[in-house]
Design a protein around this motif. Sequence first.
Motif, PDB file in Angstrom:
ATOM      1  N   THR A  34      66.399  17.556  47.154  1.00 41.73           N
ATOM      2  CA  THR A  34      65.923  16.190  47.368  1.00 41.73           C
ATOM      3  C   THR A  34      65.499  16.063  48.828  1.00 41.73           C
ATOM      4  N   VAL A  35      64.290  15.557  49.037  1.00 45.67           N
ATOM      5  CA  VAL A  35      63.706  15.436  50.368  1.00 45.67           C
ATOM      6  C   VAL A  35      63.311  13.982  50.596  1.00 45.67           C
ATOM      7  N   GLU A  36      63.628  13.461  51.784  1.00 44.45           N
ATOM      8  CA  GLU A  36      63.191  12.122  52.181  1.00 44.45           C
ATOM      9  C   GLU A  36      62.113  12.283  53.240  1.00 44.45           C
ATOM     10  N   LEU A  37      60.980  11.629  53.014  1.00 49.09           N
ATOM     11  CA  LEU A  37      59.824  11.768  53.879  1.00 49.09           C
ATOM     12  C   LEU A  37      59.302  10.392  54.257  1.00 49.09           C
ATOM     13  N   VAL A  38      59.089  10.159  55.546  1.00 50.85           N
ATOM     14  CA  VAL A  38      58.551   8.886  56.023  1.00 50.85           C
ATOM     15  C   VAL A  38      57.037   8.885  55.818  1.00 50.85           C
ATOM     16  N   PHE A  39      56.507   7.771  55.297  1.00 50.99           N
ATOM     17  CA  PHE A  39      55.065   7.627  55.101  1.00 50.99           C
ATOM     18  C   PHE A  39      54.680   6.169  55.272  1.00 50.99           C
ATOM     19  N   ALA A  40      53.396   5.928  55.492  1.00 45.95           N
ATOM     20  CA  ALA A  40      52.899   4.559  55.589  1.00 45.95           C
ATOM     21  C   ALA A  40      51.854   4.274  54.518  1.00 45.95           C
ATOM     22  N   ASP A  41      51.004   5.243  54.217  1.00 43.53           N
ATOM     23  CA  ASP A  41      49.898   5.049  53.295  1.00 43.53           C
ATOM     24  C   ASP A  41      50.110   5.889  52.030  1.00 43.53           C
ATOM     25  N   PRO A  42      50.341   5.246  50.876  1.00 40.98           N
ATOM     26  CA  PRO A  42      50.579   6.001  49.646  1.00 40.98           C
ATOM     27  C   PRO A  42      49.428   6.929  49.268  1.00 40.98           C
ATOM     28  N   GLU A  43      48.197   6.538  49.552  1.00 40.02           N
ATOM     29  CA  GLU A  43      47.045   7.370  49.203  1.00 40.02           C
ATOM     30  C   GLU A  43      47.001   8.642  50.055  1.00 40.02           C
ATOM     31  N   ARG A  44      47.305   8.506  51.310  1.00 45.93           N
ATOM     32  CA  ARG A  44      47.338   9.685  52.191  1.00 45.93           C
ATOM     33  C   ARG A  44      48.472  10.616  51.776  1.00 45.93           C
ATOM     34  N   LEU A  45      49.630  10.046  51.491  1.00 44.02           N
ATOM     35  CA  LEU A  45      50.752  10.836  51.008  1.00 44.02           C
ATOM     36  C   LEU A  45      50.369  11.550  49.712  1.00 44.02           C
ATOM     37  N   ALA A  46      49.686  10.851  48.819  1.00 40.00           N
ATOM     38  CA  ALA A  46      49.298  11.423  47.531  1.00 40.00           C
ATOM     39  C   ALA A  46      48.403  12.637  47.703  1.00 40.00           C
ATOM     40  N   GLY A  47      47.494  12.585  48.649  1.00 38.40           N
ATOM     41  CA  GLY A  47      46.619  13.725  48.895  1.00 38.40           C
ATOM     42  C   GLY A  47      47.397  14.967  49.277  1.00 38.40           C
ATOM     43  N   TRP A  48      48.390  14.788  50.124  1.00 38.95           N
ATOM     44  CA  TRP A  48      49.188  15.921  50.569  1.00 38.95           C
ATOM     45  C   TRP A  48      50.079  16.425  49.433  1.00 38.95           C
ATOM     46  N   ILE A  49      50.794  15.521  48.796  1.00 37.15           N
ATOM     47  CA  ILE A  49      51.740  15.921  47.754  1.00 37.15           C
ATOM     48  C   ILE A  49      51.010  16.563  46.570  1.00 37.15           C
ATOM     49  N   ALA A  50      49.879  16.007  46.168  1.00 37.43           N
ATOM     50  CA  ALA A  50      49.127  16.575  45.048  1.00 37.43           C
ATOM     51  C   ALA A  50      48.673  18.001  45.368  1.00 37.43           C
ATOM     52  N   SER A  51      48.394  18.283  46.625  1.00 37.73           N
ATOM     53  CA  SER A  51      47.947  19.628  47.003  1.00 37.73           C
ATOM     54  C   SER A  51      49.061  20.662  46.880  1.00 37.73           C
ATOM     55  N   LEU A  52      50.301  20.210  46.769  1.00 34.03           N
ATOM     56  CA  LEU A  52      51.440  21.120  46.655  1.00 34.03           C
ATOM     57  C   LEU A  52      51.742  21.488  45.204  1.00 34.03           C
ATOM     58  N   GLY A  53      51.043  20.857  44.287  1.00 38.86           N
ATOM     59  CA  GLY A  53      51.126  21.218  42.877  1.00 38.86           C
ATOM     60  C   GLY A  53      52.495  21.011  42.257  1.00 38.86           C
ATOM     61  N   ALA A  54      52.886  21.958  41.454  1.00 39.88           N
ATOM     62  CA  ALA A  54      54.097  21.848  40.640  1.00 39.88           C
ATOM     63  C   ALA A  54      55.386  22.046  41.429  1.00 39.88           C
ATOM     64  N   ASP A  55      55.283  22.235  42.744  1.00 39.15           N
ATOM     65  CA  ASP A  55      56.488  22.440  43.562  1.00 39.15           C
ATOM     66  C   ASP A  55      57.111  21.142  44.050  1.00 39.15           C
ATOM     67  N   VAL A  56      56.456  20.001  43.785  1.00 38.94           N
ATOM     68  CA  VAL A  56      56.957  18.709  44.263  1.00 38.94           C
ATOM     69  C   VAL A  56      56.854  17.663  43.156  1.00 38.94           C
ATOM     70  N   ARG A  57      57.895  16.834  43.061  1.00 35.46           N
ATOM     71  CA  ARG A  57      57.892  15.677  42.159  1.00 35.46           C
ATOM     72  C   ARG A  57      58.278  14.452  42.980  1.00 35.46           C
ATOM     73  N   VAL A  58      57.544  13.359  42.811  1.00 37.13           N
ATOM     74  CA  VAL A  58      57.845  12.121  43.529  1.00 37.13           C
ATOM     75  C   VAL A  58      58.816  11.300  42.699  1.00 37.13           C
ATOM     76  N   VAL A  59      59.963  10.988  43.277  1.00 39.64           N
ATOM     77  CA  VAL A  59      60.961  10.148  42.626  1.00 39.64           C
ATOM     78  C   VAL A  59      60.646   8.680  42.911  1.00 39.64           C
ATOM     79  N   GLY A  60      60.276   8.365  44.123  1.00 38.96           N
ATOM     80  CA  GLY A  60      59.969   6.985  44.482  1.00 38.96           C
ATOM     81  C   GLY A  60      59.455   6.903  45.894  1.00 38.96           C
ATOM     82  N   PRO A  61      58.937   5.777  46.270  1.00 34.42           N
ATOM     83  CA  PRO A  61      58.809   4.528  45.529  1.00 34.42           C
ATOM     84  C   PRO A  61      57.705   4.610  44.463  1.00 34.42           C
ATOM     85  N   PRO A  62      57.697   3.649  43.542  1.00 31.47           N
ATOM     86  CA  PRO A  62      56.753   3.696  42.421  1.00 31.47           C
ATOM     87  C   PRO A  62      55.278   3.777  42.831  1.00 31.47           C
TER      88      PRO A  62
END
Length: 77
Positions: A34-62
Amino acid sequence: MQERTAVLEVRQGACEGLRQVARAVREGREGWDTVELVFADPERLAGWIASLGADVRVVGPPDAREAVIARLKGALA
């Protein structure tokens, strides 16, 4: 934008760059940490997380989770 914290599940042994910038990393079960990561913009975060593929799952926030799902669905289209 206000900073918030995303909670992610990250496959053990993967995503070292994400782990290095995380606020906290806790050892999890069944091959995931479980990893906690500070972010401000969900779209910017989404770009990074999506690029990591099946190695990451977002628990929250919705809204962060939905932004990643939308990004991945867009890649499939």
